[in-house]
Design a protein around this motif. Sequence first.
Motif, PDB file in Angstrom:
ATOM      1  N   ASP A  98       0.848  -1.205   0.000  1.00  0.00           N
ATOM      2  CA  ASP A  98       0.000   0.000   0.000  1.00  0.00           C
ATOM      3  C   ASP A  98       0.879   1.249   0.000  1.00  0.00           C
ATOM      4  OD1 ASP A  98      -2.404  -1.451   0.047  1.00  0.00           O
ATOM      5  OD2 ASP A  98      -2.299  -1.675   2.222  1.00  0.00           O
ATOM      6  N   LEU A  99       1.998   1.185   0.725  1.00  0.00           N
ATOM      7  CA  LEU A  99       2.915   2.341   0.746  1.00  0.00           C
ATOM      8  C   LEU A  99       3.594   2.508  -0.615  1.00  0.00           C
ATOM      9  CD1 LEU A  99       4.780   2.064   4.173  1.00  0.00           C
ATOM     10  CD2 LEU A  99       2.740   3.376   3.615  1.00  0.00           C
ATOM     11  N   ASN A 100       3.959   1.384  -1.246  1.00  0.00           N
ATOM     12  CA  ASN A 100       4.561   1.473  -2.582  1.00  0.00           C
ATOM     13  C   ASN A 100       3.606   2.164  -3.545  1.00  0.00           C
ATOM     14  OD1 ASN A 100       7.027   0.171  -2.104  1.00  0.00           O
ATOM     15  ND2 ASN A 100       6.110  -1.850  -2.367  1.00  0.00           N
ATOM     16  N   LYS A 101       2.334   1.769  -3.457  1.00  0.00           N
ATOM     17  CA  LYS A 101       1.356   2.327  -4.409  1.00  0.00           C
ATOM     18  C   LYS A 101       1.168   3.814  -4.154  1.00  0.00           C
ATOM     19  CE  LYS A 101      -1.081  -1.932  -5.366  1.00  0.00           C
ATOM     20  NZ  LYS A 101      -1.533  -2.872  -4.315  1.00  0.00           N
ATOM     21  N   ALA A 102       1.287   4.213  -2.868  1.00  0.00           N
ATOM     22  CA  ALA A 102       1.106   5.630  -2.543  1.00  0.00           C
ATOM     23  C   ALA A 102       2.299   6.450  -3.038  1.00  0.00           C
ATOM     24  CB  ALA A 102       0.930   5.789  -1.039  1.00  0.00           C
ATOM     25  N   GLY A 103       3.412   5.766  -3.397  1.00  0.00           N
ATOM     26  CA  GLY A 103       4.592   6.444  -3.994  1.00  0.00           C
ATOM     27  C   GLY A 103       5.580   6.894  -2.979  1.00  0.00           C
TER      28      GLY A 103
END
Length: 696
Positions: free
Chosen positions: A691-696
């Motif tokens: 989820d953090l990866n997707k948030a950038g």
Amino acid sequence: MNDKIAYARHGNVAVLRLENPPVNALSHAVRGGLMAGMDRAEADTGVRAVLLVGAGRAFIAGADIKEFGKTPLEPHLPDVCNRIEASPLLVVASMHGVSLGGGLEVALSAHYRIAQPDARLGLPEVHLGLIPGAGGTQRLPRVAGVEAALDMITTGRHVMAPEALAMGVIDQIEAGDPEAIGLAYAKALLYEEAARRPVSEMPAPAPVDWDARYAAVLRKGRGQISPAQAVRAVQASVEMPFDAGLKAERAMFRELMETDQRQGMIHAFFAERAVSNLPGLEGIAPRALTGVGVIGGGTMGAGIATAALLSGLRVCLIERDTAVAEAARGRISANLAGALKRGKISQEQQDAMLDHALVLATDYAALKDADLVIEAVFEEMATKKTVFKQLDKVCKPGAVLATNTSYLDVNEIAAGTSRAGDVIGLHFFSPAHVMKLLEVVVTDQTTPDVVATGFALGKRLGKVAVRAGVCDGFIGNRILNTYRSAADHMVLDGASPFQIDAALADFGFAMGPFAMADLAGLDIAWAMRKRRAPHLDSRARVGKYADRLCEAGHFGQKTGAGFYTYEQGQRVGTPNPDVMSLIEAERAARGITPRDFTDAEITRRYMAAMANEAARVVGEGIARRPLDVDMVLLFGYGFPRFWGGPLKWADLLGLPALLADVERFAQEDVFFWEPAPLLQQLVSEGRNFDDLNKAG
Ligand code: 3HC
Ligand code: NAI
């Protein structure tokens, strides 16, 4: 038809042109368009042949990886391939750029294949934790034989058109516009009245010893399942009628699609591409790079100079005196000889690099034109500061000043210059001309264009560059210290270094921590333990048995003995019989009653320590995203790619389970096992690292 497939008629040939940039991946729309295109061609009066061709830079790079993990939508790729092959029309594929995975499977369902001389073909599904799932394991053995098919499918290796021609995978090679040569070929085949040639109707190839092949591939893959499963799928092509073999392949493909390994590998695929797209660096131009300086020509300096030379940069290397400089030249020359032997460069290129592109000097003034200088002298702050003072004096304005330090504070190094904004850490890994990882260490003052220059250098050298913040050990070595401590604690409590190494090799690591320490040199970690000892928290547990080995002059592979003993020139050792008595003596002195560890517990503790520290590194902003940590461990520390990285592993395990482990271990050693705040936060929010990866 749809906007992904263009239909055109050239006399009696219908052209189906895939238009799905950038690489014509076989998305749902493309598959649907191909079906409709075949229907239209067959209904188009006078059409006798169909040409399949890709627009842009590739024929087809395979199934659309972005659709994996979602509900598969019809038409499925195997049906598209069967539909193409079963057509009463003559079907020709004209291949350029890459034809990979489903792309090669589509081509194999055509009746004839022509390719550009520089076309690349392959079935790389194993690199995604899969096997070919649209007939590749059934059709390739029929055209190329079992040996060639097993080689291509279990390794995922790409082959160039000339090799593919020799293997029988393609029928002809010709340079030119793919559509024009494809059309000419199709027309020539029609003129010759060539028959349709469905691969599925070709005879099954001869069998091999399948069980032996399966075992060998499983061993080589260090626990990766898909290459071994590919052996079984190829076996089906020999032992079953075509349709049954296809069903068997599809069942295996679907099963693999559900595995953690598939998720880990696909995470690695996308993370490897995302890692250099750093938020905040968009639109920032790097500084120009033509010539670089390297200070110190030891292990690292020589490797860095080699990497720079191989990428076409000019290199000026500074050493302390001429004798040491000559030794550095010898190291670089040996590195380049290795590249020559592996066919990476020609003799002329090697000569030009050594005679013209490389300059050795002892006077820093030789660096006046360098665009970027990388310092790789001894790991001592005072020495580094002296070097940077000299660089500050001689380097031109705008030159980037970089340090290859493993642990030292880059902010402090920068503060000793009058141009802190130009200072950066460029942390290479040994051997620097081979290892893919480059940590780009950004200080409080490094300017964005200097960061962009670090990334540009990484790209030029063919490295995977990852941004790291300043702390003791940056991303990789900091996490390494933690999981190595976890291994050390398990040794003190009852596990043997050899059991730990074996358990972690079974998990998929290239090497366990003790074999790795032998390779790196036990003296390096010993020096660091001594340096750190005065600052160590009194609650930290540190084993002394490795110090005893070093005191006896055993530094690992380079001295012939460490945790393992090594025959002259051998890289794989056998357990050193003295090690266990050193460990037992230490346990007795500390009053520890050793207990048994299962391999599963060893792996769980080691991984929990790694993931917990990794979470701390992300939480503190030392790594910007979880995927940055994953790529550091994958490309610098031999982490098994099929787990995707420590934080992908953590996601796959489930963060509540990881936190529960850490909290349970903390009951024994609350200092070492303090849960990372970010891990606690994610668990409480019901989120994970992805989820953090997707948030950038
Ligand atoms: N599906 C979806 N996207 C893909 C893709 C694919 N198969 N292959 C590449 N892309 C995307 C990349 O993610 C990247 O996207 P971005 O620009 O948004 O980052 C873009 O295409 C360009 O890719 P690269 O940056 O990697 O460009 P390169 O020129 O360096 O490499 C390539 C091109 C050799 C095609 C490389 O991308 C590659 O190896 N792709 C994967 C090929 C593959 O594994 N195919 C098999 C798929 S599985 C399959 O076919 C199953 C079947 O058997 C049923
Ligand atoms: P090394 O000891 O092999 O080489 C250091 C070289 O620097 C020697 O050749 C020495 O003559 C030269 N040197 C020392 N002072 C100098 C000066 N003032 N001017 C010019 N040359 C000078 O050391 P190694 O292993 O190459 O390490 C260098 C740096 O790279 C260290 O900071 C180390 O922490 C870092 N590093 C080392 C890695 C490894 O695996 N060895 C990995 C990553 C980073």
